[in-house]
Design a protein around this motif. Structure first.
Motif, mmCIF file in Angstrom:
data_model
loop_
_atom_site.group_PDB
_atom_site.id
_atom_site.type_symbol
_atom_site.label_atom_id
_atom_site.label_comp_id
_atom_site.label_asym_id
_atom_site.label_seq_id
_atom_site.Cartn_x
_atom_site.Cartn_y
_atom_site.Cartn_z
ATOM 1 N N ARG A 1 0.836 -1.209 0.000
ATOM 2 C CA ARG A 1 0.000 0.000 0.000
ATOM 3 C C ARG A 1 0.864 1.250 0.000
ATOM 4 O O ARG A 1 0.581 2.225 -0.700
ATOM 5 C CB ARG A 1 -0.930 0.009 1.227
ATOM 6 C CG ARG A 1 -2.156 -0.868 1.088
ATOM 7 C CD ARG A 1 -3.138 -0.646 2.227
ATOM 8 N NE ARG A 1 -2.554 -0.943 3.536
ATOM 9 C CZ ARG A 1 -2.504 -2.157 4.080
ATOM 10 N NH1 ARG A 1 -3.001 -3.190 3.411
ATOM 11 N NH2 ARG A 1 -1.964 -2.345 5.262
ATOM 12 N N ALA A 2 1.948 1.223 0.805
ATOM 13 C CA ALA A 2 2.828 2.402 0.894
ATOM 14 C C ALA A 2 3.528 2.664 -0.443
ATOM 15 O O ALA A 2 3.659 3.815 -0.873
ATOM 16 C CB ALA A 2 3.855 2.203 2.010
ATOM 17 N N LEU A 3 3.977 1.602 -1.116
ATOM 18 C CA LEU A 3 4.623 1.778 -2.422
ATOM 19 C C LEU A 3 3.626 2.349 -3.428
ATOM 20 O O LEU A 3 3.958 3.260 -4.210
ATOM 21 C CB LEU A 3 5.161 0.446 -2.959
ATOM 22 C CG LEU A 3 6.427 -0.115 -2.311
ATOM 23 C CD1 LEU A 3 6.833 -1.409 -3.004
ATOM 24 C CD2 LEU A 3 7.570 0.895 -2.362
ATOM 25 N N ALA A 4 2.415 1.811 -3.422
ATOM 26 C CA ALA A 4 1.403 2.280 -4.369
ATOM 27 C C ALA A 4 1.118 3.763 -4.135
ATOM 28 O O ALA A 4 1.029 4.547 -5.084
ATOM 29 C CB ALA A 4 0.133 1.444 -4.220
ATOM 30 N N ARG A 5 1.011 4.144 -2.865
ATOM 31 C CA ARG A 5 0.736 5.563 -2.539
ATOM 32 C C ARG A 5 1.898 6.425 -3.017
ATOM 33 O O ARG A 5 1.715 7.462 -3.633
ATOM 34 C CB ARG A 5 0.559 5.680 -1.021
ATOM 35 C CG ARG A 5 -0.317 6.820 -0.597
ATOM 36 C CD ARG A 5 -0.769 6.729 0.848
ATOM 37 N NE ARG A 5 0.176 6.106 1.761
ATOM 38 C CZ ARG A 5 -0.058 4.988 2.417
ATOM 39 N NH1 ARG A 5 -1.203 4.351 2.252
ATOM 40 N NH2 ARG A 5 0.835 4.491 3.241
#
Ligand SMILES: Nc1ncnc2c1ncn2[C@@H]1O[C@H](COP(=O)(O)OP(=O)(O)OP(=O)(O)O)[C@@H](O)[C@H]1O
Ligand SMILES: Nc1ccn([C@@H]2O[C@H](COP(=O)(O)O)[C@@H](O)[C@H]2O)c(=O)n1
Length: 219
Positions: free
Chosen positions: A23-27
């Motif tokens: 999720r953090a990478l996608a954000r």
């Protein structure tokens, strides 16, 4: 230069932090994120709710073929019962086959016009997206994972003991790594990220650094 956008594949055992990092990478990069475990959880949960046995191939394959995106948002999927059922249906080759195209299509055509995709699961780097631009294998000691997951479940109000969470994690890891169909295994070209001694911010920072390297190498 490849035609499709960048794809980041994240695999690893239960509660290792795959989703948190994904999720953090996608954000950070503006990519779309798919938690593929939610798909298997939704199938396992649907079989249980129908009163069928998750180990029954006919029932599990029918549930996999009937799956709709709306089923993935059910909060019940986060519980340990759904996780255990997911791990049982996930060992059935027909279930995996029924879910493969959806995952590959997500990677090739990320929804919302996102320029890239992050997928996390057990076989993303080995089976679903073997040509991913970056493969991460995220892990941590089983006791650490159980402590983190127990904290998460307790905050949600789930009354489960840490010992039970640890036993579930161990059983699930063994089933996922030991099955014949797409077993959980670190791809030969996956970068290992052991977060046992890392907090979330450090783990995410390292994943961002590795992704930046991979995007630079891609050109
Ligand atoms: N490095 C870390 N330090 C402390 N807590 C962490 C760390 N990484 C993840 N967590 C916490 O551990 C729990 C499990 O993380 P997460 O849900 O991301 O794991 P997962 O691998 O996606 O799990 P699943 O097997 O359900 O897919 C969450 O509560 C998350 O906030
Ligand atoms: N690519 C995947 C993803 C998940 N599974 C199975 O689903 C179970 C639940 O997954 P979580 O990531 O939500 O823990 C997991 O234990 C696997 O059995 C899978 O096989 N392949």
């Amino acid at each position: 230069m490849t035609a499709r956008g960048p794809v980041i594949a994240i695999d690893g055992p239960a509660a290792s932090g795959k989703g948190t990092i994904g999720r953090a990478l996608a954000r950070h990069f503006g990519f779309a994120h798919l938690d593929t475990g939610a798909i298997y959880r939704a199938v396992g949960h649907a079989v249980r709710m129908a009163g069928d046995d998750p180990a029954d191939p006919a029932a599990a394959e029918a549930a996999a073929r009937a799956l709709t995106p709306g089923q993935l948002d059910d909060p019940a999927l986060r519980g340990e019962a759904a996780g255990a059922a997911a791990s049982v249906v996930a060992a059935i080759p027909g279930v995996r086959a029924a879910l493969l195209d959806f995952q590959r299509d997500f990677a090739a055509h990320p929804p919302g016009g996102a320029p890239g995709a992050v997928l996390d699961g057990r076989d993303i780097g080995t089976v679903v997206c073997p040509d991913a631009d970056l493969k991460l294998f995220v892990t941590a000691a089983a006791e650490t994972r159980a402590r983190r997951r127990h904290l998460e479940l307790s905050r949600r109000g789930d009354r489960v003991t840490e010992a039970d969470v640890l036993a579930d994690i161990r059983a699930r890891d063994a089933r996922d790594a030991g099955r014949t169909a797409a077993p959980m295994v670190r791809a030969g070209d996956a970068r290992l990220l052991d977060t046992t001694e890392m907090d979330i911010d450090s783990a995410v920072a390292e994943a961002i650094r590795l992704t930046e390297d991979a995007l630079r190498a891609r050109g």
